[in-house]
Design a protein around this motif. Structure first.
Motif, PDB file in Angstrom:
ATOM      1  N   UNK A 241      58.832  21.302  57.423  1.00  0.00           N
ATOM      2  CA  UNK A 241      58.259  21.864  56.201  1.00  0.00           C
ATOM      3  C   UNK A 241      57.622  23.216  56.486  1.00  0.00           C
ATOM      4  N   UNK A 242      57.750  24.179  55.579  1.00  0.00           N
ATOM      5  CA  UNK A 242      57.100  25.477  55.792  1.00  0.00           C
ATOM      6  C   UNK A 242      55.581  25.349  55.704  1.00  0.00           C
ATOM      7  N   UNK A 243      54.893  26.360  56.185  1.00  0.00           N
ATOM      8  CA  UNK A 243      53.435  26.309  56.274  1.00  0.00           C
ATOM      9  C   UNK A 243      52.761  26.226  54.907  1.00  0.00           C
ATOM     10  N   UNK A 244      53.423  26.721  53.858  1.00  0.00           N
ATOM     11  CA  UNK A 244      52.790  26.728  52.533  1.00  0.00           C
ATOM     12  C   UNK A 244      53.055  25.451  51.740  1.00  0.00           C
ATOM     13  N   UNK A 245      53.700  24.461  52.340  1.00  0.00           N
ATOM     14  CA  UNK A 245      54.040  23.233  51.610  1.00  0.00           C
ATOM     15  C   UNK A 245      52.781  22.443  51.263  1.00  0.00           C
ATOM     16  N   UNK A 246      52.711  21.999  50.016  1.00  0.00           N
ATOM     17  CA  UNK A 246      51.603  21.158  49.557  1.00  0.00           C
ATOM     18  C   UNK A 246      52.187  19.943  48.845  1.00  0.00           C
ATOM     19  N   UNK A 247      51.479  18.825  48.962  1.00  0.00           N
ATOM     20  CA  UNK A 247      51.909  17.577  48.333  1.00  0.00           C
ATOM     21  C   UNK A 247      51.084  17.346  47.085  1.00  0.00           C
ATOM     22  N   UNK A 248      51.758  17.291  45.932  1.00  0.00           N
ATOM     23  CA  UNK A 248      51.080  17.087  44.650  1.00  0.00           C
ATOM     24  C   UNK A 248      51.786  15.981  43.893  1.00  0.00           C
ATOM     25  N   UNK A 249      51.042  14.906  43.642  1.00  0.00           N
ATOM     26  CA  UNK A 249      51.580  13.764  42.898  1.00  0.00           C
ATOM     27  C   UNK A 249      52.887  13.254  43.517  1.00  0.00           C
ATOM     28  N   UNK A 250      52.899  13.196  44.835  1.00  0.00           N
ATOM     29  CA  UNK A 250      54.064  12.651  45.529  1.00  0.00           C
ATOM     30  C   UNK A 250      55.232  13.605  45.665  1.00  0.00           C
ATOM     31  N   UNK A 251      55.059  14.866  45.276  1.00  0.00           N
ATOM     32  CA  UNK A 251      56.138  15.855  45.344  1.00  0.00           C
ATOM     33  C   UNK A 251      55.684  17.025  46.212  1.00  0.00           C
ATOM     34  N   UNK A 252      56.485  17.340  47.240  1.00  0.00           N
ATOM     35  CA  UNK A 252      56.226  18.511  48.061  1.00  0.00           C
ATOM     36  C   UNK A 252      56.673  19.767  47.314  1.00  0.00           C
ATOM     37  N   UNK A 253      55.839  20.804  47.351  1.00  0.00           N
ATOM     38  CA  UNK A 253      56.160  22.061  46.691  1.00  0.00           C
ATOM     39  C   UNK A 253      55.921  23.203  47.667  1.00  0.00           C
ATOM     40  N   UNK A 254      56.882  24.133  47.726  1.00  0.00           N
ATOM     41  CA  UNK A 254      56.755  25.276  48.631  1.00  0.00           C
ATOM     42  C   UNK A 254      57.790  26.332  48.252  1.00  0.00           C
ATOM     43  N   UNK A 255      57.583  27.549  48.770  1.00  0.00           N
ATOM     44  CA  UNK A 255      58.538  28.617  48.535  1.00  0.00           C
ATOM     45  C   UNK A 255      59.781  28.400  49.396  1.00  0.00           C
ATOM     46  N   UNK A 256      60.914  28.803  48.834  1.00  0.00           N
ATOM     47  CA  UNK A 256      62.161  28.685  49.585  1.00  0.00           C
ATOM     48  C   UNK A 256      62.073  29.551  50.836  1.00  0.00           C
ATOM     49  N   UNK A 257      62.218  28.950  52.037  1.00  0.00           N
ATOM     50  CA  UNK A 257      62.124  29.748  53.275  1.00  0.00           C
ATOM     51  C   UNK A 257      63.212  30.809  53.343  1.00  0.00           C
ATOM     52  N   UNK A 258      62.934  31.872  54.051  1.00  0.00           N
ATOM     53  CA  UNK A 258      63.910  32.950  54.195  1.00  0.00           C
ATOM     54  C   UNK A 258      65.191  32.454  54.858  1.00  0.00           C
ATOM     55  N   UNK A 259      65.073  31.465  55.727  1.00  0.00           N
ATOM     56  CA  UNK A 259      66.253  30.928  56.399  1.00  0.00           C
ATOM     57  C   UNK A 259      67.030  29.928  55.576  1.00  0.00           C
ATOM     58  N   UNK A 260      66.585  29.691  54.337  1.00  0.00           N
ATOM     59  CA  UNK A 260      67.290  28.762  53.467  1.00  0.00           C
ATOM     60  C   UNK A 260      66.787  27.336  53.611  1.00  0.00           C
ATOM     61  N   UNK A 261      67.377  26.442  52.849  1.00  0.00           N
ATOM     62  CA  UNK A 261      66.946  25.055  52.797  1.00  0.00           C
ATOM     63  C   UNK A 261      67.651  24.178  53.826  1.00  0.00           C
ATOM     64  N   UNK A 262      68.725  24.695  54.464  1.00  0.00           N
ATOM     65  CA  UNK A 262      69.566  23.857  55.318  1.00  0.00           C
ATOM     66  C   UNK A 262      68.824  23.211  56.490  1.00  0.00           C
ATOM     67  N   UNK A 263      67.938  23.933  57.233  1.00  0.00           N
ATOM     68  CA  UNK A 263      67.239  23.265  58.341  1.00  0.00           C
ATOM     69  C   UNK A 263      66.412  22.067  57.892  1.00  0.00           C
ATOM     70  N   UNK A 264      65.708  22.209  56.759  1.00  0.00           N
ATOM     71  CA  UNK A 264      64.932  21.083  56.250  1.00  0.00           C
ATOM     72  C   UNK A 264      65.853  19.961  55.808  1.00  0.00           C
ATOM     73  N   UNK A 265      66.948  20.301  55.145  1.00  0.00           N
ATOM     74  CA  UNK A 265      67.894  19.287  54.682  1.00  0.00           C
ATOM     75  C   UNK A 265      68.450  18.491  55.866  1.00  0.00           C
ATOM     76  N   UNK A 266      68.763  19.178  56.952  1.00  0.00           N
ATOM     77  CA  UNK A 266      69.270  18.491  58.139  1.00  0.00           C
ATOM     78  C   UNK A 266      68.216  17.551  58.714  1.00  0.00           C
ATOM     79  N   UNK A 267      66.946  17.998  58.748  1.00  0.00           N
ATOM     80  CA  UNK A 267      65.867  17.157  59.265  1.00  0.00           C
ATOM     81  C   UNK A 267      65.668  15.922  58.397  1.00  0.00           C
ATOM     82  N   UNK A 268      65.773  16.096  57.103  1.00  0.00           N
ATOM     83  CA  UNK A 268      65.628  14.964  56.178  1.00  0.00           C
ATOM     84  C   UNK A 268      66.723  13.924  56.413  1.00  0.00           C
ATOM     85  N   UNK A 269      67.942  14.398  56.588  1.00  0.00           N
ATOM     86  CA  UNK A 269      69.067  13.480  56.793  1.00  0.00           C
ATOM     87  C   UNK A 269      68.949  12.773  58.143  1.00  0.00           C
ATOM     88  N   UNK A 270      68.602  13.525  59.194  1.00  0.00           N
ATOM     89  CA  UNK A 270      68.485  12.937  60.534  1.00  0.00           C
ATOM     90  C   UNK A 270      67.392  11.878  60.583  1.00  0.00           C
TER      91      UNK A 270
END
Length: 305
Positions: A241-270
């Motif tokens: 998760x990027x440094x600006x990620x915050x959890x609100x009502x069970x939902x993580x919210x953050x700005x789209x990282x410059x490197x895209x969403x793929x690294x996080x998506x891979x971590x979620x799947x793994x």
């Protein structure tokens, strides 16, 4: 850039030693719906009045429908000022015919067109203006602005004072005029209308153009937002998760990282986090406006949008 209905370079205007407009440049493509956005007191009305020749600029140049003299092409222009005003004793039909006559239309033709326009929009033709609601009277004045079938329609804060239903009707009118080939230029501090109607905008603050171009370009100045929820609350994927990620009502919210969403998506799947929702949301024009101007637009106006 396609043919321009309006062009302005370096327009300036000072009142009582106080600069109201500071070197404004504009380029409004013919046939477009173009918005001038800005907070109250930004210089929007002064700019429109200079473009139309109602007041002269202290400096700069302007061309309207190809002419350096705005008054020479006035019959081809429809103008709705911010200060509304109709003769209260006139009927809707006579008010529209009168406004058409000011632009060279005969009274007989103006009355004929007025009856058709009023019928098309469910407005009475023979009731005095004083008996109409504020929204109905504003629509009558707007129809009077368009009755002579102008090539250029300039509207100063046209949505001001209208309820949600009449705002929607006005948006429909603007789209219809543009579809018929007219160029529409309107000023507003209600961001939502420009976002729905315009492709290009100018954002004015402090008498200066802070941004001019396509809405998509203004929005692209800010990163998109990501909203993420998972079935598994904890896991190694948290480290992605990027440094600006915050959890609100069970939902993580953050700005789209410059490197895209793929690294996080891979971590979620793994980590078998069990993705429930993952949404990437582009910034709104309101957010872009605030970032460009550095101040919030009128919250009351936003609530009415």
């Amino acid at each position: 850039m396609p043919d321009l209905a309006i062009s302005a370079t370096g327009l300036t205007k000072t009142f009582g030693g106080v600069p109201a407009v500071r070197g404004i440049d504009l380029a409004v493509p013919a046939g477009s719906i173009y918005g001038i956005l800005g907070p109250n007191g930004a210089g929007k009305t002064t700019t429109l009045r200079m473009l139309l020749g109602i007041i002269d600029p202290d400096g700069g140049e302007r061309r309207i429908l190809g002419s350096a003299d705005p008054l020479a092409v006035a019959p081809l222009v429809g103008y709705l000022p911010e200060e509304r005003g109709l003769y209260p004793g006139m009927t809707g039909r006579e008010a529209i015919a009168f406004m058409g006559a000011l632009r060279g239309l005969s009274l007989a033709e103006g009355r004929r067109r007025a009856v058709a326009l009023l019928a098309d929009h469910g407005l009475p033709a023979d009731r005095p203006i004083r008996t109409l609601s504020k929204g109905m009277a504003q629509l009558v004045q707007l129809l009077g602005t368009m009755v002579h079938e102008p090539r250029l329609i300039v509207l100063d804060e046209p949505f001001s004072g209208l309820d949600a239903i009449n705002q929607q009707r006005l948006e429909g009118l603007i789209r219809a005029q543009a579809a018929g080939g007219a160029t529409i230029l309107f000023s507003t501090h209600v961001i939502a209308h420009a976002e729905r109607l315009c492709e290009r905008i100018a954002i004015i603050a402090g008498g200066e153009v802070r941004f001019e171009g396509e809405i998509a370009t203004a929005r692209a100045r800010l990163p998109s937002r990501v909203r993420l929820s998972t079935k598994v609350a904890d896991g190694a994927w948290h480290a992605a998760l990027p440094a600006d990620a915050v959890l609100r009502d069970g939902v993580w919210q953050f700005q789209l990282p410059q490197g895209g969403i793929e690294p996080l998506l891979a971590a979620l799947i793994d980590a078998k986090a069990g993705i429930e929702t993952l949404a990437i949301e582009p910034p709104s024009l309101h957010e872009a406006f605030v970032a460009i101007v550095g101040a919030e637009p009128d919250p009351v106006a936003e609530a009415l949008s």
